[in-house]
Structures are given as C-alpha cells and as structure tokens.
Design a protein around this motif. Structure first.
Motif, PDB file in Angstrom:
ATOM      1  N   ASP A 102      -1.632   6.727  -2.713  1.00  0.00           N
ATOM      2  CA  ASP A 102      -2.533   5.574  -2.643  1.00  0.00           C
ATOM      3  C   ASP A 102      -3.412   5.647  -1.400  1.00  0.00           C
ATOM      4  O   ASP A 102      -3.007   6.186  -0.365  1.00  0.00           O
ATOM      5  CB  ASP A 102      -1.730   4.269  -2.603  1.00  0.00           C
ATOM      6  CG  ASP A 102      -0.978   4.028  -3.899  1.00  0.00           C
ATOM      7  OD1 ASP A 102      -1.115   4.831  -4.830  1.00  0.00           O
ATOM      8  OD2 ASP A 102      -0.242   3.022  -3.966  1.00  0.00           O
ATOM      9  N   ARG A 103      -4.597   5.061  -1.515  1.00  0.00           N
ATOM     10  CA  ARG A 103      -5.489   4.904  -0.367  1.00  0.00           C
ATOM     11  C   ARG A 103      -5.668   3.418  -0.096  1.00  0.00           C
ATOM     12  O   ARG A 103      -5.822   2.623  -1.031  1.00  0.00           O
ATOM     13  CB  ARG A 103      -6.860   5.535  -0.628  1.00  0.00           C
ATOM     14  CG  ARG A 103      -6.842   7.045  -0.825  1.00  0.00           C
ATOM     15  CD  ARG A 103      -8.268   7.548  -0.927  1.00  0.00           C
ATOM     16  NE  ARG A 103      -8.340   8.936  -1.376  1.00  0.00           N
ATOM     17  CZ  ARG A 103      -9.483   9.561  -1.648  1.00  0.00           C
ATOM     18  NH1 ARG A 103     -10.642   8.924  -1.517  1.00  0.00           N
ATOM     19  NH2 ARG A 103      -9.479  10.816  -2.055  1.00  0.00           N
ATOM     20  N   VAL A 104      -5.660   3.037   1.159  1.00  0.00           N
ATOM     21  CA  VAL A 104      -5.800   1.632   1.546  1.00  0.00           C
ATOM     22  C   VAL A 104      -7.087   1.459   2.343  1.00  0.00           C
ATOM     23  O   VAL A 104      -7.391   2.270   3.227  1.00  0.00           O
ATOM     24  CB  VAL A 104      -4.582   1.163   2.376  1.00  0.00           C
ATOM     25  CG1 VAL A 104      -4.725  -0.309   2.737  1.00  0.00           C
ATOM     26  CG2 VAL A 104      -3.280   1.400   1.608  1.00  0.00           C
ATOM     27  N   ASP A 147      -5.986   3.470  11.048  1.00  0.00           N
ATOM     28  CA  ASP A 147      -5.395   4.170   9.902  1.00  0.00           C
ATOM     29  C   ASP A 147      -4.906   3.106   8.917  1.00  0.00           C
ATOM     30  O   ASP A 147      -3.783   2.606   9.027  1.00  0.00           O
ATOM     31  CB  ASP A 147      -4.241   5.058  10.360  1.00  0.00           C
ATOM     32  CG  ASP A 147      -3.571   5.770   9.193  1.00  0.00           C
ATOM     33  OD1 ASP A 147      -4.188   5.817   8.107  1.00  0.00           O
ATOM     34  OD2 ASP A 147      -2.438   6.261   9.367  1.00  0.00           O
ATOM     35  N   TRP A 148      -5.741   2.759   7.946  1.00  0.00           N
ATOM     36  CA  TRP A 148      -5.404   1.680   7.028  1.00  0.00           C
ATOM     37  C   TRP A 148      -4.250   2.045   6.109  1.00  0.00           C
ATOM     38  O   TRP A 148      -3.566   1.152   5.589  1.00  0.00           O
ATOM     39  CB  TRP A 148      -6.643   1.297   6.205  1.00  0.00           C
ATOM     40  CG  TRP A 148      -7.789   0.828   7.045  1.00  0.00           C
ATOM     41  CD1 TRP A 148      -8.948   1.482   7.291  1.00  0.00           C
ATOM     42  CD2 TRP A 148      -7.865  -0.401   7.781  1.00  0.00           C
ATOM     43  NE1 TRP A 148      -9.752   0.750   8.131  1.00  0.00           N
ATOM     44  CE2 TRP A 148      -9.117  -0.413   8.443  1.00  0.00           C
ATOM     45  CE3 TRP A 148      -6.998  -1.493   7.949  1.00  0.00           C
ATOM     46  CZ2 TRP A 148      -9.519  -1.463   9.256  1.00  0.00           C
ATOM     47  CZ3 TRP A 148      -7.403  -2.550   8.756  1.00  0.00           C
ATOM     48  CH2 TRP A 148      -8.647  -2.523   9.402  1.00  0.00           C
ATOM     49  N   ASP A 149      -4.016   3.331   5.896  1.00  0.00           N
ATOM     50  CA  ASP A 149      -2.926   3.742   5.008  1.00  0.00           C
ATOM     51  C   ASP A 149      -1.555   3.324   5.543  1.00  0.00           C
ATOM     52  O   ASP A 149      -0.584   3.281   4.782  1.00  0.00           O
ATOM     53  CB  ASP A 149      -2.954   5.256   4.799  1.00  0.00           C
ATOM     54  CG  ASP A 149      -4.135   5.694   3.942  1.00  0.00           C
ATOM     55  OD1 ASP A 149      -4.688   4.836   3.223  1.00  0.00           O
ATOM     56  OD2 ASP A 149      -4.504   6.882   3.989  1.00  0.00           O
ATOM     57  N   LYS A 150      -1.470   3.013   6.827  1.00  0.00           N
ATOM     58  CA  LYS A 150      -0.175   2.599   7.386  1.00  0.00           C
ATOM     59  C   LYS A 150       0.275   1.250   6.822  1.00  0.00           C
ATOM     60  O   LYS A 150       1.449   0.880   6.950  1.00  0.00           O
ATOM     61  CB  LYS A 150      -0.258   2.535   8.902  1.00  0.00           C
ATOM     62  CG  LYS A 150      -1.127   1.394   9.429  1.00  0.00           C
ATOM     63  CD  LYS A 150      -1.181   1.395  10.955  1.00  0.00           C
ATOM     64  CE  LYS A 150      -2.052   0.243  11.479  1.00  0.00           C
ATOM     65  NZ  LYS A 150      -2.128   0.252  12.954  1.00  0.00           N
ATOM     66  N   HIS A 203       0.353   0.585   3.696  1.00  0.00           N
ATOM     67  CA  HIS A 203       0.799   0.787   2.314  1.00  0.00           C
ATOM     68  C   HIS A 203       2.194   0.222   2.031  1.00  0.00           C
ATOM     69  O   HIS A 203       2.428  -0.351   0.950  1.00  0.00           O
ATOM     70  CB  HIS A 203       0.745   2.271   1.955  1.00  0.00           C
ATOM     71  CG  HIS A 203       1.133   2.557   0.542  1.00  0.00           C
ATOM     72  ND1 HIS A 203       2.386   2.989   0.177  1.00  0.00           N
ATOM     73  CD2 HIS A 203       0.439   2.426  -0.614  1.00  0.00           C
ATOM     74  CE1 HIS A 203       2.444   3.128  -1.129  1.00  0.00           C
ATOM     75  NE2 HIS A 203       1.274   2.809  -1.642  1.00  0.00           N
TER      76      HIS A 203
END
Length: 670
Positions: free
Chosen positions: A459-461, A623-626, A628
């Motif tokens: 997934d990408r956030v 880092d928006w993926d953090k 998730h």
C-alpha cells in the motif's frame, strides 16, 4: 446432429480438455484427510476421493446421444423420487451433469470445480477463488439435489446475475430433464408461483426472503376463513380460498452464491415489509424540518455525543435543554418531548454520518439507498425509525410518511428455514467461526485450478485525498504506457466522479461504473481488460462477471487493480484484489490510501481529526507510509463492531420470534 451435440466438436473421451488433475493432492493423502483431518479437511478429502468414480461415469455417459442423456437423467430422477439416497446417486449424477455441461456450454468442469460441488452437496461453504468458475460448480449439486422434486433455490446478488445464470445453465438442466425458473423484481404472483414450481429457481436472497414474508402475511390474512376439515366429504369446500402462497410449503435446499455478502454484509439489516409510502402532509413535515434545523445548530461534545460502538447519537443535558427552548412545534402532528429528542438525534445521524452519493443518492426527487458493499442502488429500500425522513429533510426534498412494519425477518432466520443449506464465495475463511456459529456451515477452502501468480504490491499512503488522486492519475498514465488494463475501485459515487474529473482533465479515456451507471455493469466490467483501458467502479460493481484478458494485455502484465481506499472489511478488499490474476492469468493489485480516508474514523473522532490536520500541514520529507499500521488497526476495530452488530441483531430476532410464538402460537413463525 442436434444443436446441443453440435456444441461439442470432441466425441472421444480421451480428447476432452485436461480436467486439471493433481491440484487436490494424491489419492492416498485424500483418504487420510477424509478420515482424520480437521472438519474442513475431511470434507475436501471426501470430495477428492469421489473424483475417480465421477470421472468414470462421465466417460461412460460421454458416448450417449442427446436423447440418451435425457433418458439417463429421467432414470436418476425416478430413483431419487423413489427414495434412493442422493449420496448413492452422487457419482452418477455428477458424471452425467459434467457431460451435459460439455454438450451445452463447451466447458468441462475441472477437478476442483467438481470437488467444490461435492462440498456444496455436503452442506458446506466452498471458498473458490475469484474466476474459478462458481457458476459451473453450482450446476452439479443443484442438479443432484433437485432430483427428489422438492425444489432448489440458487441465490445471487442481483437480478441480472439471477437471469444470466438461469439462461446460461438452464439448457444444461433441461437436457437432464429438469425445469428452471428465475425470480425477478416486478413479477406478479402468478409468474412467481410458476417459477417456484420449477425444479431449480434462481433469484436474489432478498426476493426469496420477501416472498416468504408476503406468503406469511397472506396466510395471516386468511386465518379464520379456512374450510372445515369435513368439507371434502360434504362438498362444502368448493368456495374455500386456495393456498395463496407462491413459494413451496417446504424450504428444502438453498445454494447461496457470494455467500459472504449475504451471510455477513447483508446480515446487519433485516428484511422488512412495510405499508406503502405516501408524501407527508405539511403538518407531518414540521417535526422533521424543525429537528434538522436544531441539529445544524448543535455542537459536538457540548450538545450531543457520538457512541462509535453503538453507532448512536445521544443528546447531552445541554442538548436536551436546547431542544426544550428551541421553539418546538405544536399541534396535532407533533409528539411528546422524548419523541422530539429522538427526531433531533436522527437528524444528527443524517447530517453527521450520512453523505450524499455514499450512503444514498437522489434520483428523480427521491432518496435511493446505496449498498456500501457493492455500490449498487437499492430501490424500494428505506431506513427505519424516522431516519429516512431525516435525510429527506436534510436534502430539502419531499418528505414521506414513516411506514408501518407488517412483517420482518433476518437473513440469519430465513436461511435457517432450509432443511439443507450450502454456499460459495471467494472470501469467507476469515469469517469461518461466525458462519459456523450462525448457519452451521464449515468453510472449506478449495485449491485453485492453476497457481495464482497475481502480484500484491504494498500500500501507498498520502497526506490528503487530493494528493492520493493525483498519484492515482500518474500511476494510471504509467501503466497505460506499458499496455496494461486498469480497474480502479472507489468507495462511493462522489469519489468515483471526483476521480473521473481528474482523469478527464489529464485526457485519459475511461469508463465510470457506479450507482448512477449500473444498468450495463456486466458488459463494462467484462470488457475492462480487452485492451489498455481504464475502468472506474464503486467497490464490487460487476461482481460475478468474468474479466477476460486480451492477448496484448496479458503480454504486458495483465489487469492491474488499483484500490483507492481500504474497505471496512478485509474480505471486501480481497474481493477487489481478486478481479486480477484469475485462472493463473498475470495481474497485480495495490491500494492507495490517505489520512482523510473514512476508514480511519474507526480509530475515534479525535485521532482521525488530528491525522487529517497532520496531512493538510504536509511536509516534503515526511514518510507517509509509516501511518499504514493505523489503517490495519482501524479495519480491525470496524470489523469487530460490525460483528457485534450482527450478533445483536440475531439475538433480538430470536427473542422476537419467541415472543411471537408465545403470544400468537403462529406455526409459520420461525
């Protein structure tokens, strides 16, 4: 040569297509599983053990002519109606049905499809991956269980699929000597009764349930006017009313397609027959409009609170005082203060929890509910207890008079009426305990005919919804340049149209499929991978439709499924992912998420608000993926809440039925 025989250019059994042998394991291992395995392993093992006998009968029947196949089917029907066990007839019936499928459709059931059919005959819930041919698997157990002549109901998720399946497999059953019918919305009682008299009847679960309720109401209306028991001998019964029911008296066997949708997603809402609606008078509209105005002036945590677990708004003491001193309406159409408080709470629900083009849409000046699990419109459905009128007041359209409930039943109670129940779906293993607890069905995962090679990308956030949609557009452009076909899943009509506007601005040709454009959903979805094209669909629109890849798309990497939001349930996400990589085809799936997604409301309003604010502030090096793991946590909380809601509804229905039995002594109440 007949038309049916002409469909098969192959006459020798050794020239038939490969049945996919070996996917169920070696014979000795299947005997071990059938004897000492776990409950689902025993069922799958026993099904695999039956395969050699079934294939032997298929080989024997393959040399028969069309008339001889029909005669063989009639002989099996006679044996079943004379009391011979269906388990004893299984190998012969399945072998004959395989021959009929090949003659009529040109498709030979794979070993895994036959095994799934045996599992269904055993009253199991077969988990078949998307694209594994559930329609053909259902032919075998529905034929076998229709032989006694007691009626088989095959349920689908919409009228189109019921009609399509009846037309597709109807000739197979007719070749075998059976009759087939399909229930559709708008049919009259005479047509419905004829469809139910058929050996196999296709229809939606809701139509079957509503027909049961209507039959029960008809019987209640006739109570007291029955002919006396001596009328056949006295000749006094000629004027007695005939049985008004359209369904058969006995609910014998139901095979539920897309069982996860019916048994779990739809199980939170009971089936209710209400009196016809009518426009409310001006006096009757006063309370709803007044309540909407008061709700808009209230502030959260000061005048009202939101109980997320109970999904309920409650007024605080300050809110109650505000209602008391907000010039409440007076007159004959108004209610007591506690009813006015309830009207305001429903208005709060309509304004703060329901969004236009997500839970509902406006069509021809009326509120039309949207099925959040499939994205399809649900016409003639209404919310209860004044909530529908609260939404009408919110939107400023004609308010209808709240209806009275004449009869109701839950899906849990209705399907337990059947003497024998089975189901099939692509995603049910994660909910196996609930399905066994409520319906007594074991979930049996059936192997795929070919290994699945679909790539599940991480997934990408993104910080905001706009940033997410911009990234979707960029990803679509990249994939189109590679020659890929893309199916984009959205959570609502409004979001599908927003994304469509961005794709149009980027000059990307695409198709939109949502509750506004649902009439040709099967055709649109079926063509989704016939070239480098883009299809935007709400949730699971097109469910049950096979997506075939063009050779150019297959060579480029197959269909890519791009989800723009995680659903309340992981099962629905798996269903969307399963649109790609069917029957061993190449494909991939990925989800793009944002901190503004509705799913994060499951973490609580405070945390969700702070996450949205954090996303709006942005930051180049974040880092928006953090974030998730928060989506996984929210999904788990919402799934748990929905599970509690279904169990509460089941318990309430049980108590209601017990009260009805005690008070009315009604033999037709479950």
């Amino acid at each position: 040569m007949s038309t049916l025989e002409a469909a098969s250019p192959v006459t020798r059994p050794d020239q038939l297509p490969d049945p996919g042998a070996g996917r169920l394991g070696p014979t000795w291992w299947n005997y071990v599983r059938a004897a000492v395995g776990l409950p689902w392993q025993r069922r799958l093992g026993w099904a695999a053990v039956q395969l050699p006998r079934i294939r032997a009968w298929e080989k024997k029947y393959h040399a028969l002519s069309e008339d001889e196949v029909r005669q063989a089917g009639l002989r099996l029907r006679g044996r079943a109606r004379n009391g011979e066990s269906l388990d004893k007839l299984l190998a012969e019936a399945f072998g004959l049905a395989c021959v009929a499928c090949w003659r009529v459709t040109g498709m030979r059931p794979y070993d895994v499809q036959i095994a799934a059919g045996v599992v269904l005959h055993q009253s199991g819930l077969a988990e078949l991956a998307t694209g594994e041919g559930k329609t053909l698997s259902a032919v075998l157990p529905s034929y076998l269980n229709a032989l006694p002549g007691k009626g088989v109901h095959v349920t689908t998720v919409n009228d189109y699929l019921a009609r399509r399946d009846a037309e597709f497999v109807g000739p197979v059953h007719r070749l075998l000597g059976l009759t087939v019918g399909a229930i559709q919305q708008g049919q009259g009682d005479q047509d419905r009764a004829a469809m139910y008299k058929a050996d196999i009847t296709y229809g939606t679960a809701a139509e079957f349930g509503f027909d049961f309720l209507r039959d029960r109401l008809k019987l209640a209306g006739q109570r007291g006017s029955e002919a006396p028991f001596w009328s056949p001998w006295s000749g006094a019964g000629h004027g007695a009313p005939l049985d008004p029911r359209v369904q058969r008296h006995e609910h014998y066997f139901a095979l539920v397609d897309e069982a996860d949708n019916i048994f779990i997603d739809e199980a939170r809402t009971p089936l209710i027959i209400a009196s016809p609606t009518r426009p409310a008078t001006e006096a009757e509209c006063i309370v709803f409009r007044w309540a909407n105005g008061v709700a808009l002036e209230m502030r959260r945590d000061e005048h009202f609170s939101w109980d997320q677990k109970k999904q309920k708004f409650e007024l605080t003491e300050a809110g109650r005082q505000m209602v008391r001193w907000s010039n409440p309406p007076t007159g004959t159409a108004t209610s007591a203060m506690d009813k006015l408080v309830e009207a305001v709470e429903q208005a709060l629900h309509a304004n703060y929890r329901f969004r236009r083009d997500q839970q509902y849409m406006i069509d021809k000046g009326k509120i039309v509910l949207i099925d959040e699990a499939t994205g399809r419109p649900m016409k003639d459905r209404h919310w209860r207890e004044g909530l529908h009128q609260a939404v009408e007041a919110k939107e400023g359209i004609q308010i209808t008079k709240p209806t009275e409930h004449a009869a109701q039943i839950t899906f849990q109670s209705y399907f337990r009426l059947y003497k024998k129940l089975a189901g099939m779906t692509g995603t049910a293993a994660t909910s196996w305990f609930e399905i066994f607890r409520v319906y007594g069905l074991w979930v049996v995962p059936v192997p795929t005919n070919r290994p699945c090679v679909r790539k599940a990308l991480p997934d990408r956030v993104y910080p905001t919804e706009d940033a997410k949609f911009d990234a979707v557009v960029a990803e679509v452009q990249r994939l189109l340049a590679e020659g890929r076909a893309i199916l984009i899943g959205t959570s609502s009509v409004e979001r599908s149209e927003r994304l469509s506007a961005k794709l149009t601005a980027a000059k990307i040709d695409h198709q939109v499929l949502n509750a506004r454009q649902h009439e040709k959903e099967a055709q649109v979805v079926a063509q989704a991978a016939q070239g480098p094209r883009v299809t935007v669909a709400t949730n699971m629109a097109g469910r049950g439709t096979d997506i075939k890849l063009a050779e150019s798309v297959r060579a480029a990497g197959g269909l890519h499924v791009l989800g723009t939001e995680r659903h309340d349930s992981r099962r629905i996400d798996r269903q969307l992912e399963g649109r790609a990589g069917r029957q061993g085809d190449p494909g991939s799936a990925q989800f793009f998420l944002s901190l503004e997604d509705d799913l994060l409301e499951g973490l609580g309003p405070g945390l969700h608000a702070s996450l949205k604010e954090r996303g709006r502030r942005g930051g180049r090096r974040v880092d928006w993926d953090k974030y998730h793991p928060l989506f996984e946590r929210a999904q788990g909380k919402v799934e748990r809440r929905h599970y509690i809601s279904r169990i509460d509804l089941l318990n309430r229905e049980r108590r209601r039925q017990e009260i009805l039995k005690d008070l009315a002594a009604d033999p037709y109440v479950d």
